[in-house]
Design an enzyme around this catalytic site. Structure first.
Site, PDB file in Angstrom:
ATOM      1  N   SER A 205       5.494  -4.283   6.742  1.00  0.00           N
ATOM      2  CA  SER A 205       5.523  -3.688   8.084  1.00  0.00           C
ATOM      3  C   SER A 205       6.456  -2.485   8.079  1.00  0.00           C
ATOM      4  O   SER A 205       7.519  -2.524   7.446  1.00  0.00           O
ATOM      5  CB  SER A 205       6.040  -4.686   9.130  1.00  0.00           C
ATOM      6  OG  SER A 205       6.136  -4.064  10.402  1.00  0.00           O
TER       7      SER A 205
ATOM      8  N   GLY B 194       6.850   1.676   1.570  1.00  0.00           N
ATOM      9  CA  GLY B 194       7.509   1.209   0.356  1.00  0.00           C
ATOM     10  C   GLY B 194       7.470   2.257  -0.740  1.00  0.00           C
ATOM     11  O   GLY B 194       6.812   3.287  -0.625  1.00  0.00           O
TER      12      GLY B 194
ATOM     13  N   ARG C 191      17.563   4.238  10.485  1.00  0.00           N
ATOM     14  CA  ARG C 191      18.494   3.184  10.864  1.00  0.00           C
ATOM     15  C   ARG C 191      19.929   3.644  10.655  1.00  0.00           C
ATOM     16  O   ARG C 191      20.195   4.604   9.938  1.00  0.00           O
ATOM     17  CB  ARG C 191      18.190   1.914  10.075  1.00  0.00           C
ATOM     18  CG  ARG C 191      16.950   1.192  10.580  1.00  0.00           C
ATOM     19  CD  ARG C 191      16.581  -0.027   9.777  1.00  0.00           C
ATOM     20  NE  ARG C 191      15.849   0.302   8.573  1.00  0.00           N
ATOM     21  CZ  ARG C 191      15.166  -0.586   7.867  1.00  0.00           C
ATOM     22  NH1 ARG C 191      15.125  -1.844   8.257  1.00  0.00           N
ATOM     23  NH2 ARG C 191      14.513  -0.228   6.775  1.00  0.00           N
TER      24      ARG C 191
ATOM     25  N   ASN D  39       0.830  -1.221   0.000  1.00  0.00           N
ATOM     26  CA  ASN D  39       0.000   0.000   0.000  1.00  0.00           C
ATOM     27  C   ASN D  39       0.857   1.262   0.000  1.00  0.00           C
ATOM     28  O   ASN D  39       0.334   2.367   0.142  1.00  0.00           O
ATOM     29  CB  ASN D  39      -0.960   0.005   1.187  1.00  0.00           C
ATOM     30  CG  ASN D  39      -0.245   0.114   2.524  1.00  0.00           C
ATOM     31  OD1 ASN D  39       0.982  -0.048   2.603  1.00  0.00           O
ATOM     32  ND2 ASN D  39      -1.000   0.374   3.581  1.00  0.00           N
TER      33      ASN D  39
ATOM     34  N   TYR E 111       6.349  -2.272  17.881  1.00  0.00           N
ATOM     35  CA  TYR E 111       7.012  -3.083  16.857  1.00  0.00           C
ATOM     36  C   TYR E 111       7.388  -4.451  17.411  1.00  0.00           C
ATOM     37  O   TYR E 111       7.082  -5.487  16.806  1.00  0.00           O
ATOM     38  CB  TYR E 111       8.257  -2.358  16.357  1.00  0.00           C
ATOM     39  CG  TYR E 111       8.990  -3.074  15.246  1.00  0.00           C
ATOM     40  CD1 TYR E 111       8.415  -3.203  13.980  1.00  0.00           C
ATOM     41  CD2 TYR E 111      10.254  -3.625  15.442  1.00  0.00           C
ATOM     42  CE1 TYR E 111       9.079  -3.856  12.945  1.00  0.00           C
ATOM     43  CE2 TYR E 111      10.931  -4.275  14.426  1.00  0.00           C
ATOM     44  CZ  TYR E 111      10.339  -4.385  13.179  1.00  0.00           C
ATOM     45  OH  TYR E 111      10.992  -5.045  12.164  1.00  0.00           O
TER      46      TYR E 111
ATOM     47  N   ASP F 289      -3.927  -2.764   1.091  1.00  0.00           N
ATOM     48  CA  ASP F 289      -3.574  -2.770   2.508  1.00  0.00           C
ATOM     49  C   ASP F 289      -3.890  -4.156   3.067  1.00  0.00           C
ATOM     50  O   ASP F 289      -5.055  -4.551   3.147  1.00  0.00           O
ATOM     51  CB  ASP F 289      -4.387  -1.694   3.234  1.00  0.00           C
ATOM     52  CG  ASP F 289      -4.087  -1.630   4.727  1.00  0.00           C
ATOM     53  OD1 ASP F 289      -3.365  -2.515   5.242  1.00  0.00           O
ATOM     54  OD2 ASP F 289      -4.600  -0.703   5.386  1.00  0.00           O
ATOM     55  N   VAL F 290      -2.857  -4.896   3.471  1.00  0.00           N
ATOM     56  CA  VAL F 290      -3.067  -6.286   3.867  1.00  0.00           C
ATOM     57  C   VAL F 290      -3.689  -6.427   5.256  1.00  0.00           C
ATOM     58  O   VAL F 290      -3.981  -7.550   5.685  1.00  0.00           O
ATOM     59  CB  VAL F 290      -1.750  -7.098   3.806  1.00  0.00           C
ATOM     60  CG1 VAL F 290      -1.308  -7.270   2.370  1.00  0.00           C
ATOM     61  CG2 VAL F 290      -0.661  -6.450   4.639  1.00  0.00           C
TER      62      VAL F 290
END
Length: 311
Positions: free
Chosen positions: A76, A37, A187, A33, A146, A57-58
């Site tokens: 995620s 990404g 990160r 979605n 998370y 959207d899963v």
């Protein structure tokens, strides 16, 4: 041809998995979605007759027509910036999404793989971390959305395996890097590399003594592919056990980029793990897998990608 559904297909890892399965002769159904990404990560696949994509959207009901042999749930938010800004979405994609997808796997009689994480170990009291270690996680801390989403994913996956006989697998992913990482995802590697290339101060949280173990994305994807093709059901650590302090890692990147950046230190976030190193004995024995790309080579490959992005 075998057919695989990959959720989070437009993400860093998901897009590399799409490439891998297509190269191995699979038909790939990608689903994303675009919450974190990017279409850029999969744009090169749109002309491939063996690739189809669904913008979906899963966390909502998932329907895929036709046969499916494998389902890989890799959707995620995965960086601290993402899951701290999107805590509810992070929890939903770790709970509602696997519920939807495990139901689909049950109907399709597909092998179901979840992307778990080394974060299930929390701030570990065991070092290096083995799959038998249950972890030290603060469920109500800022990282809990998370960490606990991933822990729930493992629980529901094992539940469907035990009670419904679904063929399942779990990969616990340790720190991974490579092309297609976002510059600003929070990160260590993308932060350090983009700061160094721009000549900005490199920001380290804490005193830099905390450790991480960085695995190049090609090695990780190979391990995930082997696990998917196996019939192993318990969690498997996939990562590079070559451990390094964050301070030393930052200095490696400064040297690699020939940057004049200075290192500055900020407060360590709450519950940030002090150590992170995978015990990969299980992956070696079950999958005959070992990382093959050392950090020096992996960083060189990644630098070329980041140079283009920073431009």
């Amino acid at each position: 041809m075998k057919r695989v559904l990959i959720t989070g297909a437009a993400g860093f890892l998901g897009s590399h998995l799409c490439d891998k399965f297509l190269a191995k002769g699979f038909k790939v159904v990608g689903m994303d979605n675009f919450l974190t990404g990017s279409e850029d990560n999969i744009s090169h696949l749109f002309g491939n007759k063996n690739f189809e994509f669904f913008h979906h959207d899963v966390t909502k009901y998932v329907h895929v027509s036709g046969e499916l042999d494998y389902i890989l749930h890799f959707a995620s938010p995965a960086s601290p910036i993402d899951y701290l800004e999107m805590p509810i979405q992070t929890l939903k994609v770790g709970s509602l999404a696997p519920y939807n997808l495990l139901g689909l796997a049950r109907v399709k009689k597909a092998r179901f793989m979840i992307a778990s994480t080394s974060e299930v170990y929390g701030d570990p009291n065991v070092h290096p971390q083995t799959e038998d270690y249950w972890g030290n996680v603060n469920p109500i801390g800022p990282r809990g959305v998370y960490d606990e989403a991933k822990r729930f994913q493992e629980a529901i996956t094992m539940g469907y395996h035990t009670f419904h006989g679904v063929n399942t697998g779990m990969v616990r992913i340790f720190n991974t890097y490579g092309p297609r990482m976002r510059l600003n995802d929070g990160r260590a590697l993308p932060a350090f590399m983009s700061q160094a290339l721009r000549g900005e101060d490199i920001t380290i949280f804490g005193d830099g003594s905390q450790t991480r173990s960085f695995c190049y994305v090609d090695d990780l994807v190979e391990g995930i592919f082997r696990l998917t093709m196996s019939d192993y059901h318990d969690p498997v650590n996939i990562g590079n056990p070559q451990e390094i302090s964050i301070k030393d890692f930052a200095e490696e990147i400064v040297k690699l980029t020939d940057s004049g950046s200075k290192v500055i230190y900020l407060d360590l976030p709450k519950d940030d793990p002090k150590q992170r190193q995978p015990d990969i004995t299980r992956a070696q024995e079950v999958l005959d897998w070992n990382p093959t790309i050392d950090r020096a080579e992996g960083l060189k490959r990644t630098l070329e990608y980041f140079k283009e992005k920073v431009k």
